[in-house]
Design a protein around this motif. Structure first.
Motif, PDB file in Angstrom:
ATOM      1  N   ASP A  32      29.200  31.455  33.436  1.00  0.00           N
ATOM      2  CA  ASP A  32      29.681  32.768  33.858  1.00  0.00           C
ATOM      3  C   ASP A  32      31.049  32.709  34.531  1.00  0.00           C
ATOM      4  O   ASP A  32      31.771  33.708  34.557  1.00  0.00           O
ATOM      5  N   GLN A  33      31.402  31.572  35.083  1.00  0.00           N
ATOM      6  CA  GLN A  33      32.672  31.449  35.799  1.00  0.00           C
ATOM      7  C   GLN A  33      33.832  31.025  34.902  1.00  0.00           C
ATOM      8  O   GLN A  33      34.989  31.084  35.318  1.00  0.00           O
ATOM      9  N   LYS A  36      36.565  33.691  34.253  1.00  0.00           N
ATOM     10  CA  LYS A  36      37.423  33.908  35.425  1.00  0.00           C
ATOM     11  C   LYS A  36      38.403  32.755  35.591  1.00  0.00           C
ATOM     12  O   LYS A  36      39.572  32.959  35.958  1.00  0.00           O
ATOM     13  N   THR A  37      37.949  31.549  35.294  1.00  0.00           N
ATOM     14  CA  THR A  37      38.826  30.387  35.387  1.00  0.00           C
ATOM     15  C   THR A  37      39.981  30.497  34.395  1.00  0.00           C
ATOM     16  O   THR A  37      41.143  30.228  34.732  1.00  0.00           O
ATOM     17  N   SER A  39      41.183  33.263  33.152  1.00  0.00           N
ATOM     18  CA  SER A  39      42.039  34.349  33.613  1.00  0.00           C
ATOM     19  C   SER A  39      43.019  33.865  34.673  1.00  0.00           C
ATOM     20  O   SER A  39      44.223  34.150  34.612  1.00  0.00           O
ATOM     21  N   ASP A  40      42.519  33.128  35.656  1.00  0.00           N
ATOM     22  CA  ASP A  40      43.384  32.621  36.725  1.00  0.00           C
ATOM     23  C   ASP A  40      44.422  31.641  36.184  1.00  0.00           C
ATOM     24  O   ASP A  40      45.599  31.682  36.570  1.00  0.00           O
ATOM     25  N   TYR A 220      39.106  33.843  25.326  1.00  0.00           N
ATOM     26  CA  TYR A 220      38.602  34.751  26.361  1.00  0.00           C
ATOM     27  C   TYR A 220      38.082  36.048  25.739  1.00  0.00           C
ATOM     28  O   TYR A 220      37.045  36.580  26.153  1.00  0.00           O
ATOM     29  N   THR A 293      40.859  42.307  33.339  1.00  0.00           N
ATOM     30  CA  THR A 293      39.966  41.575  34.239  1.00  0.00           C
ATOM     31  C   THR A 293      40.554  41.498  35.642  1.00  0.00           C
ATOM     32  O   THR A 293      39.861  41.728  36.639  1.00  0.00           O
ATOM     33  N   GLU A 294      41.842  41.186  35.718  1.00  0.00           N
ATOM     34  CA  GLU A 294      42.509  41.083  37.018  1.00  0.00           C
ATOM     35  C   GLU A 294      42.463  42.411  37.767  1.00  0.00           C
ATOM     36  O   GLU A 294      42.400  42.435  39.000  1.00  0.00           O
ATOM     37  N   HIS A 296      40.088  44.711  37.472  1.00  0.00           N
ATOM     38  CA  HIS A 296      38.713  45.232  37.502  1.00  0.00           C
ATOM     39  C   HIS A 296      38.560  46.447  36.590  1.00  0.00           C
ATOM     40  O   HIS A 296      37.801  47.371  36.881  1.00  0.00           O
TER      41      HIS A 296
END
Length: 328
Positions: A32-33, A36-37, A39-40, A220, A293-294, A296
């Motif tokens: 699930d992470q 986000k990884t 994206s960052d 992604y 995503t960034e 929301h």
């Protein structure tokens, strides 16, 4: 036939990378992470590196000056595109979380991954300077107004919070824009960064990191599709209007400005006009889901419009080529 083949090959490459992300997520190999990884990594490291090194490799100060007259058409179309998109957001009452993506679809395109190889196939090396002109317009638009609008369209932040928390400089100066601005400084000061032999290891490192942007963005998208299910790909009202903006309104605006310029006595080479119009109709930005995503925002909607615009581009290219042939 070459142009059609190139567009099909480009689209299939994109679809394949999306499938990789989709399958691996469905198999549970991405936790699930992981999204986000990605994206960052893209927003804070890979995109700034990619933009910085791309600008220095593809542009020079002399090229910018020589192409300055044509930039007027590009930026003119971008401004009109934003105005039309904002008007439609208001008229159609597009909900928060979708507005940023909706507006970006009208203005900003996937110029590098699809636009560049297609342009070379259609028009050859002679059109590269005109492509670079649109690349500058698209990059500036994406990482100034486009990225700011995406950040502004945060449905989790209430209006009262937006006004009371003060100005957020991180939203005005996202890392990719900083990369572009630093590259411009290097160009203006004529700092020969990429031509200094002993700095080649830095250039190579930036090149490698920058090359992560497109594949990771597409993987992604596959992850988002896996989480949402393939039912997330649909043609609702907001998607259809966004696609019309991308494939009809955007190229029509720049074509209209070029025709006005020609009518006013300004000579526009046919190859330049064709390049600008084709680039204006390229699919939506592959990084839109990352930006969503960034912020929301509605990531499923961003994924939907990027995926559908990419697939439909195969149909759009031959139609556009028939329409712009008369400008040659």
């Amino acid at each position: 036939m070459t142009a059609l083949s190139t567009s099909i090959q480009s689209v299939l490459t994109i679809v394949l990378l999306i499938v990789v992300g989709y399958v691996l997520r469905r198999q549970g190999r991405f936790d699930d992470q992981f999204g986000k990884t990605i994206s960052d990594l893209l927003m804070k490291i890979a995109l700034p590196a990619s933009i910085f090194i791309s600008v220095l490799q593809r542009l020079t100060l002399d090229k910018l000056v020589s192409l300055s007259s044509g930039l007027v058409y590009g930026f003119g179309a971008v401004i009109l595109g934003y105005l039309i998109a904002f008007l439609l957001v208001w008229l159609l009452k597009v909900r928060p979380g979708r507005r940023g993506t909706f507006i970006n679809m009208f203005v900003n395109a996937n110029t590098i991954f699809i636009g560049l190889p297609l342009n070379l196939a259609l028009f050859g090396d002679k059109a590269v300077p005109y492509f670079l002109m649109y690349y500058v317009v698209n990059t500036v638009s994406t990482w100034t107004v486009g990225a700011f609008i995406m950040a502004w369209d945060d449905p989790t932040q209430k209006k009262s919070e937006k006004s009371s928390t003060g100005f957020n400089w991180k939203k005005l100066l996202p890392a990719p824009l900083v990369g572009f601005l630093v590259a411009l400084v290097f160009l203006l000061l004529k700092i020969p960064f990429i031509h200094v032999g002993w700095l080649s290891f830095v250039v190579n490192a930036l090149d490698y990191v920058g090359s992560l942007v497109t594949p990771l963005s597409l993987i992604y998208i596959g992850i988002i599709l896996a989480d949402a299910g393939l039912k997330a790909i649909r043609f609702d009202r907001d998607t259809i209007v966004a696609l019309i903006g991308r494939f009809v309104i955007a190229p029509a605006l720049i074509a209209g400005l070029i025709l006005l310029g020609m009518h006013a006595g300004f000579n526009v080479p046919g190859l330049e006009a064709q390049t600008l119009i084709i680039q204006a109709a390229a699919p939506g930005l592959a990084v839109l889901p990352i930006l969503a995503t960034e912020a929301h925002a509605d990531v499923e909607y961003a994924t939907n419009v990027v995926t559908t615009s990419t697939v439909l581009f195969v149909v759009v290219v031959p139609i556009l080529m028939m329409l712009v042939q008369g400008l040659a």
